[in-house]
Write a protein that holds these residues in place. Structure first.
Motif, PDB file in Angstrom:
ATOM      1  N   ILE A   1       0.881  -1.166   0.000  1.00  0.00           N
ATOM      2  CA  ILE A   1       0.000   0.000   0.000  1.00  0.00           C
ATOM      3  C   ILE A   1       0.919   1.216   0.000  1.00  0.00           C
ATOM      4  CG2 ILE A   1      -1.854   1.226   1.182  1.00  0.00           C
ATOM      5  CD1 ILE A   1      -2.717  -1.487   2.354  1.00  0.00           C
ATOM      6  N   VAL A   2       0.902   1.907  -1.120  1.00  0.00           N
ATOM      7  CA  VAL A   2       1.886   2.952  -1.371  1.00  0.00           C
ATOM      8  C   VAL A   2       1.746   4.073  -0.341  1.00  0.00           C
ATOM      9  CG1 VAL A   2       2.743   4.598  -3.088  1.00  0.00           C
ATOM     10  CG2 VAL A   2       1.867   2.370  -3.822  1.00  0.00           C
ATOM     11  N   GLY A   3       2.860   4.507   0.202  1.00  0.00           N
ATOM     12  CA  GLY A   3       2.870   5.608   1.156  1.00  0.00           C
ATOM     13  C   GLY A   3       2.635   5.164   2.591  1.00  0.00           C
ATOM     14  N   THR A   4       2.507   3.843   2.812  1.00  0.00           N
ATOM     15  CA  THR A   4       2.372   3.317   4.169  1.00  0.00           C
ATOM     16  C   THR A   4       3.473   2.278   4.374  1.00  0.00           C
ATOM     17  OG1 THR A   4       0.986   1.394   3.652  1.00  0.00           O
ATOM     18  CG2 THR A   4      -0.143   3.507   3.889  1.00  0.00           C
ATOM     19  N   ASN A   5       3.550   1.723   5.582  1.00  0.00           N
ATOM     20  CA  ASN A   5       4.562   0.676   5.757  1.00  0.00           C
ATOM     21  C   ASN A   5       3.973  -0.716   5.544  1.00  0.00           C
ATOM     22  OD1 ASN A   5       3.134   0.401   8.091  1.00  0.00           O
ATOM     23  ND2 ASN A   5       4.899   0.470   9.468  1.00  0.00           N
ATOM     24  N   VAL A   6       2.807  -0.790   4.893  1.00  0.00           N
ATOM     25  CA  VAL A   6       2.228  -2.085   4.532  1.00  0.00           C
ATOM     26  C   VAL A   6       2.901  -2.558   3.246  1.00  0.00           C
ATOM     27  CG1 VAL A   6       0.140  -3.294   3.813  1.00  0.00           C
ATOM     28  CG2 VAL A   6       0.027  -1.566   5.624  1.00  0.00           C
TER      29      VAL A   6
ATOM     30  N   ARG B   1      -3.257   0.303  11.159  1.00  0.00           N
ATOM     31  CA  ARG B   1      -4.326   1.304  11.207  1.00  0.00           C
ATOM     32  C   ARG B   1      -3.918   2.477  10.345  1.00  0.00           C
ATOM     33  NH1 ARG B   1      -6.595   3.082  16.039  1.00  0.00           N
ATOM     34  NH2 ARG B   1      -6.549   0.970  16.841  1.00  0.00           N
ATOM     35  N   PHE B   2      -4.922   3.125   9.761  1.00  0.00           N
ATOM     36  CA  PHE B   2      -4.666   4.270   8.896  1.00  0.00           C
ATOM     37  C   PHE B   2      -5.187   5.518   9.578  1.00  0.00           C
ATOM     38  CE2 PHE B   2      -5.172   0.518   6.253  1.00  0.00           C
ATOM     39  CZ  PHE B   2      -4.000   0.556   5.512  1.00  0.00           C
ATOM     40  N   GLU B   3      -4.325   6.484   9.767  1.00  0.00           N
ATOM     41  CA  GLU B   3      -4.734   7.729  10.425  1.00  0.00           C
ATOM     42  C   GLU B   3      -5.220   8.758   9.407  1.00  0.00           C
ATOM     43  OE1 GLU B   3      -4.696   7.462  13.600  1.00  0.00           O
ATOM     44  OE2 GLU B   3      -3.216   5.862  13.923  1.00  0.00           O
ATOM     45  N   GLU B   4      -4.658   8.706   8.203  1.00  0.00           N
ATOM     46  CA  GLU B   4      -4.937   9.734   7.200  1.00  0.00           C
ATOM     47  C   GLU B   4      -5.954   9.245   6.179  1.00  0.00           C
ATOM     48  OE1 GLU B   4      -3.804  12.897   6.844  1.00  0.00           O
ATOM     49  OE2 GLU B   4      -2.910  12.630   8.832  1.00  0.00           O
ATOM     50  N   PRO B   5      -7.119   9.905   6.075  1.00  0.00           N
ATOM     51  CA  PRO B   5      -8.041   9.524   5.006  1.00  0.00           C
ATOM     52  C   PRO B   5      -7.421   9.829   3.650  1.00  0.00           C
ATOM     53  CG  PRO B   5      -8.873  11.441   6.213  1.00  0.00           C
ATOM     54  CD  PRO B   5      -7.609  11.032   6.878  1.00  0.00           C
ATOM     55  N   GLY B   6      -7.834   9.097   2.644  1.00  0.00           N
ATOM     56  CA  GLY B   6      -7.308   9.361   1.306  1.00  0.00           C
ATOM     57  C   GLY B   6      -7.397   8.134   0.439  1.00  0.00           C
ATOM     58  N   GLU B   7      -6.908   8.314  -0.782  1.00  0.00           N
ATOM     59  CA  GLU B   7      -6.919   7.231  -1.748  1.00  0.00           C
ATOM     60  C   GLU B   7      -5.489   6.713  -1.866  1.00  0.00           C
ATOM     61  OE1 GLU B   7      -9.465   8.089  -5.322  1.00  0.00           O
ATOM     62  OE2 GLU B   7      -7.624   7.431  -6.307  1.00  0.00           O
TER      63      GLU B   7
ATOM     64  N   GLY C   1      -2.786   3.812  -3.422  1.00  0.00           N
ATOM     65  CA  GLY C   1      -2.561   2.808  -4.450  1.00  0.00           C
ATOM     66  C   GLY C   1      -2.074   1.509  -3.836  1.00  0.00           C
ATOM     67  N   ILE C   2      -2.502   0.402  -4.429  1.00  0.00           N
ATOM     68  CA  ILE C   2      -1.980  -0.911  -4.035  1.00  0.00           C
ATOM     69  C   ILE C   2      -1.209  -1.447  -5.232  1.00  0.00           C
ATOM     70  CG2 ILE C   2      -2.566  -3.253  -3.300  1.00  0.00           C
ATOM     71  CD1 ILE C   2      -5.281  -2.150  -2.339  1.00  0.00           C
TER      72      ILE C   2
ATOM     73  N   GLU D   1      -2.499  -3.779 -10.053  1.00  0.00           N
ATOM     74  CA  GLU D   1      -2.598  -2.707  -9.070  1.00  0.00           C
ATOM     75  C   GLU D   1      -4.029  -2.615  -8.576  1.00  0.00           C
ATOM     76  OE1 GLU D   1      -1.312   0.725 -11.242  1.00  0.00           O
ATOM     77  OE2 GLU D   1      -3.166   0.841 -12.379  1.00  0.00           O
ATOM     78  N   GLY D   2      -4.221  -1.881  -7.506  1.00  0.00           N
ATOM     79  CA  GLY D   2      -5.550  -1.721  -6.947  1.00  0.00           C
ATOM     80  C   GLY D   2      -5.645  -0.414  -6.189  1.00  0.00           C
ATOM     81  N   LYS D   3      -6.754  -0.275  -5.477  1.00  0.00           N
ATOM     82  CA  LYS D   3      -6.989   0.987  -4.779  1.00  0.00           C
ATOM     83  C   LYS D   3      -7.557   0.732  -3.387  1.00  0.00           C
ATOM     84  CE  LYS D   3      -8.926   4.300  -7.365  1.00  0.00           C
ATOM     85  NZ  LYS D   3     -10.114   4.997  -7.897  1.00  0.00           N
ATOM     86  N   LEU D   4      -7.078   1.498  -2.431  1.00  0.00           N
ATOM     87  CA  LEU D   4      -7.602   1.451  -1.066  1.00  0.00           C
ATOM     88  C   LEU D   4      -8.125   2.845  -0.726  1.00  0.00           C
ATOM     89  CD1 LEU D   4      -7.649  -0.094   1.822  1.00  0.00           C
ATOM     90  CD2 LEU D   4      -5.660   1.324   2.276  1.00  0.00           C
ATOM     91  N   ASN D   5      -9.399   2.922  -0.364  1.00  0.00           N
ATOM     92  CA  ASN D   5      -9.960   4.189   0.084  1.00  0.00           C
ATOM     93  C   ASN D   5     -10.042   4.189   1.607  1.00  0.00           C
ATOM     94  OD1 ASN D   5     -10.411   5.369  -2.435  1.00  0.00           O
ATOM     95  ND2 ASN D   5     -12.338   4.261  -2.679  1.00  0.00           N
ATOM     96  N   VAL D   6      -9.380   5.139   2.217  1.00  0.00           N
ATOM     97  CA  VAL D   6      -9.501   5.288   3.661  1.00  0.00           C
ATOM     98  C   VAL D   6     -10.402   6.489   3.905  1.00  0.00           C
ATOM     99  CG1 VAL D   6      -8.275   5.680   5.817  1.00  0.00           C
ATOM    100  CG2 VAL D   6      -7.202   4.306   4.024  1.00  0.00           C
ATOM    101  N   VAL D   7     -11.564   6.230   4.523  1.00  0.00           N
ATOM    102  CA  VAL D   7     -12.537   7.309   4.731  1.00  0.00           C
ATOM    103  C   VAL D   7     -12.628   7.616   6.226  1.00  0.00           C
ATOM    104  CG1 VAL D   7     -13.871   6.675   2.683  1.00  0.00           C
ATOM    105  CG2 VAL D   7     -14.527   5.760   4.880  1.00  0.00           C
ATOM    106  N   PRO D   8     -12.971   8.860   6.570  1.00  0.00           N
ATOM    107  CA  PRO D   8     -13.105   9.206   7.981  1.00  0.00           C
ATOM    108  C   PRO D   8     -14.086   8.257   8.681  1.00  0.00           C
ATOM    109  CG  PRO D   8     -13.218  11.174   6.632  1.00  0.00           C
ATOM    110  CD  PRO D   8     -13.216  10.008   5.692  1.00  0.00           C
TER     111      PRO D   8
END
Ligand SMILES: [Cu+2]
Length: 171
Positions: A112-117, A132-138, A140-141, A155-162
């Protein structure tokens, strides 16, 4: 014993490098926020993976398993994340997210781009990883293990919503 001055300097420099190496390796394994991936998700037959409870059409995706705790079951195959590629994975912020993942064919990556996953996805092995994700956003996987001719398209997409919005939509 008489040690030449230059030799002492080189010894000191070598010692600094050794201590630095040990320190960075130790930090890389045990530093804050760094966790090794768990392999206690169990094993699975790659050929029958879509008949399993976790990775069948009903099992895949996001499931609420406790207050503020969600499980996400992801099946990787050439050249898709299911879910992730054709439909995004949607999870809330500030919640415990446990990913379970396996492969139906060859070794894939799950980053998961931009995270340590960032982990390997191995056929026959169910991997488990909690974050856990603290920052909402889109986010990339991407698959970062070469897995065949379509690897670069995997590739894929992960949406983190509030959290408040997520609870309103309820999975
Ligand atoms: Cu792949």
């Amino acid at each position: 014993m008489d040690i030449h001055k230059y030799e002492k300097i080189w010894l000191a420099v070598a010692l600094v490098f050794i201590v630095g190496l040990v320190a960075t390796v130790t930090y890389g394994a045990l530093g804050p926020g760094i966790k090794m991936v768990s392999d206690n998700g169990g094993t699975i037959s790659p050929a029958n993976v879509t008949q399993s409870e976790r990775f069948s059409a009903q099992g895949r995706g996001v499931h609420k398993v406790g207050p503020n705790h969600y499980e996400v079951n992801v099946l990787a195959r050439q050249f898709l994340f299911m879910p992730g590629t054709t439909q995004p994975i949607t999870v809330p912020t500030d919640s415990k997210i446990t990913f379970y993942y396996t492969s139906a064919d060859v070794i894939h990556g799950f980053e998961i781009v931009g995270t340590n996953v960032n982990t390997m996805v191995i056929p026959g092995q169910v991997g488990k990883m909690t974050t856990r994700f603290e920052e909402p956003g889109e986010y990339g996987i991407i698959c970062n293990e070469y897995c065949g001719s379509g690897h670069h398209t995997m590739e894929g997409k992960l949406n983190v919503v509030p959290k408040s919005e997520f609870n309103a939509s309820e999975v």
